[in-house]
Design a protein around this motif. Structure first.
Motif, PDB file in Angstrom:
ATOM      1  N   LYS A  14       0.832  -1.211   0.000  1.00 31.87           N
ATOM      2  CA  LYS A  14       0.000   0.000   0.000  1.00 31.87           C
ATOM      3  C   LYS A  14       0.862   1.254   0.000  1.00 31.87           C
ATOM      4  CE  LYS A  14      -3.658   2.295   2.599  1.00 31.87           C
ATOM      5  NZ  LYS A  14      -4.405   2.374   3.861  1.00 31.87           N
ATOM      6  N   ARG A  17       2.499   1.766  -3.340  1.00 33.16           N
ATOM      7  CA  ARG A  17       1.515   2.243  -4.309  1.00 33.16           C
ATOM      8  C   ARG A  17       1.282   3.742  -4.126  1.00 33.16           C
ATOM      9  NH1 ARG A  17      -1.886  -1.451  -3.200  1.00 33.16           N
ATOM     10  NH2 ARG A  17      -3.416  -0.242  -2.027  1.00 33.16           N
ATOM     11  N   GLU A  18       1.188   4.171  -2.872  1.00 29.20           N
ATOM     12  CA  GLU A  18       0.973   5.600  -2.585  1.00 29.20           C
ATOM     13  C   GLU A  18       2.179   6.439  -3.022  1.00 29.20           C
ATOM     14  OE1 GLU A  18       0.172   5.571   1.573  1.00 29.20           O
ATOM     15  OE2 GLU A  18      -1.920   4.923   1.345  1.00 29.20           O
ATOM     16  N   ASN A  20       3.889   5.758  -5.554  1.00 27.50           N
ATOM     17  CA  ASN A  20       3.919   5.692  -7.027  1.00 27.50           C
ATOM     18  C   ASN A  20       5.311   5.293  -7.552  1.00 27.50           C
ATOM     19  OD1 ASN A  20       2.774   5.820  -9.559  1.00 27.50           O
ATOM     20  ND2 ASN A  20       3.101   8.046  -9.788  1.00 27.50           N
ATOM     21  N   GLU A  51      -2.580  -6.189  -7.038  1.00 28.31           N
ATOM     22  CA  GLU A  51      -3.551  -5.091  -6.914  1.00 28.31           C
ATOM     23  C   GLU A  51      -3.912  -4.522  -8.291  1.00 28.31           C
ATOM     24  OE1 GLU A  51      -4.728  -4.188  -4.026  1.00 28.31           O
ATOM     25  OE2 GLU A  51      -3.390  -5.287  -2.685  1.00 28.31           O
ATOM     26  N   TYR A  52      -5.213  -4.287  -8.492  1.00 28.32           N
ATOM     27  CA  TYR A  52      -5.684  -3.817  -9.801  1.00 28.32           C
ATOM     28  C   TYR A  52      -5.050  -2.484 -10.206  1.00 28.32           C
ATOM     29  CZ  TYR A  52      -8.693  -1.945 -13.426  1.00 28.32           C
ATOM     30  OH  TYR A  52      -9.142  -1.394 -14.592  1.00 28.32           O
ATOM     31  N   THR A  53      -4.966  -1.538  -9.260  1.00 28.08           N
ATOM     32  CA  THR A  53      -4.435  -0.211  -9.611  1.00 28.08           C
ATOM     33  C   THR A  53      -2.976  -0.301 -10.059  1.00 28.08           C
ATOM     34  OG1 THR A  53      -4.003   0.123  -7.242  1.00 28.08           O
ATOM     35  CG2 THR A  53      -5.970   1.157  -8.150  1.00 28.08           C
ATOM     36  N   THR A  54      -2.222  -1.207  -9.429  1.00 30.36           N
ATOM     37  CA  THR A  54      -0.823  -1.370  -9.827  1.00 30.36           C
ATOM     38  C   THR A  54      -0.727  -2.026 -11.203  1.00 30.36           C
ATOM     39  OG1 THR A  54      -0.260  -1.643  -7.492  1.00 30.36           O
ATOM     40  CG2 THR A  54       1.434  -2.221  -9.089  1.00 30.36           C
ATOM     41  N   LYS A  55      -1.621  -2.968 -11.476  1.00 23.43           N
ATOM     42  CA  LYS A  55      -1.654  -3.584 -12.811  1.00 23.43           C
ATOM     43  C   LYS A  55      -1.812  -2.507 -13.882  1.00 23.43           C
ATOM     44  CE  LYS A  55      -3.838  -7.932 -11.511  1.00 23.43           C
ATOM     45  NZ  LYS A  55      -5.051  -8.734 -11.578  1.00 23.43           N
ATOM     46  N   VAL A  56      -2.747  -1.596 -13.629  1.00 22.88           N
ATOM     47  CA  VAL A  56      -3.003  -0.515 -14.587  1.00 22.88           C
ATOM     48  C   VAL A  56      -1.755   0.352 -14.754  1.00 22.88           C
ATOM     49  CG1 VAL A  56      -4.354   1.577 -15.024  1.00 22.88           C
ATOM     50  CG2 VAL A  56      -5.476  -0.483 -14.127  1.00 22.88           C
ATOM     51  N   GLN A  57      -1.107   0.667 -13.636  1.00 22.55           N
ATOM     52  CA  GLN A  57       0.108   1.503 -13.696  1.00 22.55           C
ATOM     53  C   GLN A  57       1.219   0.813 -14.477  1.00 22.55           C
ATOM     54  OE1 GLN A  57       0.893   2.196  -9.524  1.00 22.55           O
ATOM     55  NE2 GLN A  57      -0.198   4.159  -9.507  1.00 22.55           N
ATOM     56  N   ASP A  92      -6.280  -8.865 -17.261  1.00 23.09           N
ATOM     57  CA  ASP A  92      -6.977  -7.731 -17.868  1.00 23.09           C
ATOM     58  C   ASP A  92      -6.881  -7.828 -19.389  1.00 23.09           C
ATOM     59  OD1 ASP A  92      -8.145  -4.894 -17.566  1.00 23.09           O
ATOM     60  OD2 ASP A  92      -6.417  -4.600 -18.886  1.00 23.09           O
TER      61      ASP A  92
END
Length: 304
Positions: A14, A17-18, A20, A51-57, A92
């Motif tokens: 976490k 991720r924060e 970045n 984590e989905y958000t990290t996949k996107v990044q 994805d």
């Protein structure tokens, strides 16, 4: 190195991720970097890609290309971490299309030759996900991937990989072009023979499901009938596993759209299906009833 190990912790993930950090991590995958840097960077990315958000990044910041390149790394840990990260990313659909464009199939097939079962397994799991797309199935066939998968099934020492290899082949059976290719090379006959002698319920069940999905196409039904798939499915009805019986009954229902198959099942399959009506399992009974209804519909000889 520290990030790579600590990233398995949810709180650390976490925080990373924060902060970045994905962009700076991806920059560490450059060819000139040391193999130790590659190992712990890919480990960190594999932990974070859950984590989905990290996949996107990772996708948006161009992480797929260097990860695919590192599938050819001489270091097995780098290979393992990279393919694990790719496996998580291709859940994805955007990443599935991207890895196809980046020609991921050849390096994945190379990983199937690895001496490390965990790498082989992750490569197969990745292939299973990406071959849900028709374009990827075609590329797999063009790269002789079907032969690689059949060789795994024919090799007893690879028994731990058989379920996953069959899952990939099961996706391929849905496509008429690929199914024809498997038939022409003798692979379909080998596949049905393998299923016929297997005593592993997951293999039997997945094979029956794959046949059932393939049988929704009329051309596929014709090809499967030519290879006498009916014998394989009737044999599966006699197993002791309810899940296998359900999958085989459903595949028989789908194959009934082919008149030659309907006749073949009428001669041999009806008694077994009738026996399943006495099962204690409601799902088995329901699948058997549906199969019998399809077998006897517009078929006086089967209804006797």
């Amino acid at each position: 190195m520290v990030f790579g190990i600590m990233a398995s912790n949810n709180d650390v993930k976490k925080l990373l991720r924060e902060l970045n950090v994905t962009n700076s991590l991806i920059s560490q995958l450059a060819p000139e970097e040391d193999v130790v840097i590659h190992e712990f960077t890919t480990l960190c990315l594999a932990h974070m890609a859950v984590e989905y958000t990290t996949k996107v990044q990772i996708f948006e910041q161009g992480g797929l290309e260097p990860l695919i390149r590192l599938l050819g790394s001489p270091d097995p840990d780098v290979k393992k971490n990279s393919v694990e990260c790719i496996y998580l990313l291709v859940q994805d659909f955007q990443s599935r299309a991207a890895v196809r464009a980046l020609n991921v199939i050849p390096p994945l097939l190379e990983l199937l030759k690895s001496e490390y079962p965990v790498i082989q397994l992750l490569a197969l799991k990745t292939l299973e996900v990406i071959t849900k797309d028709r374009e990827t199935r075609i590329i797999l066939g063009e790269n002789k991937g079907l032969d690689c998968l059949l060789k795994i099934l024919e090799t007893d020492e690879f028994s731990d990989l058989h379920v996953e290899a069959l899952a990939v082949l099961g996706n391929c059976l849905e496509d008429v072009h690929t199914l024809q290719l498997i038939q022409q090379t003798g692979g379909l006959k080998k596949l049905l023979s393998f299923v016929g002698v297997s005593t592993v319920p997951d293999i039997q069940k997945n094979a029956a499901r794959a046949i059932g999905k393939a049988a929704y196409d009329s051309e596929n039904r014709k090809i499967l009938n030519e290879e006498e798939v009916e014998k394989c499915l009737i044999n599966l009805l006699e197993t002791d596993n309810d899940g296998v019986k359900v999958a085989a009954s459903q595949a028989i229902s789908a194959m009934c759209e082919n008149l030659a198959s309907k006749r073949a099942f009428g001669l041999q399959g009806i008694p077994q299906l009738v026996q399943l009506l006495s099962s204690d399992n409601e799902e088995v009974k329901e699948a058997a009833v549906t199969a019998l209804a399809n077998l006897t519909a517009a078929s006086p000889s089967n209804a006797r």
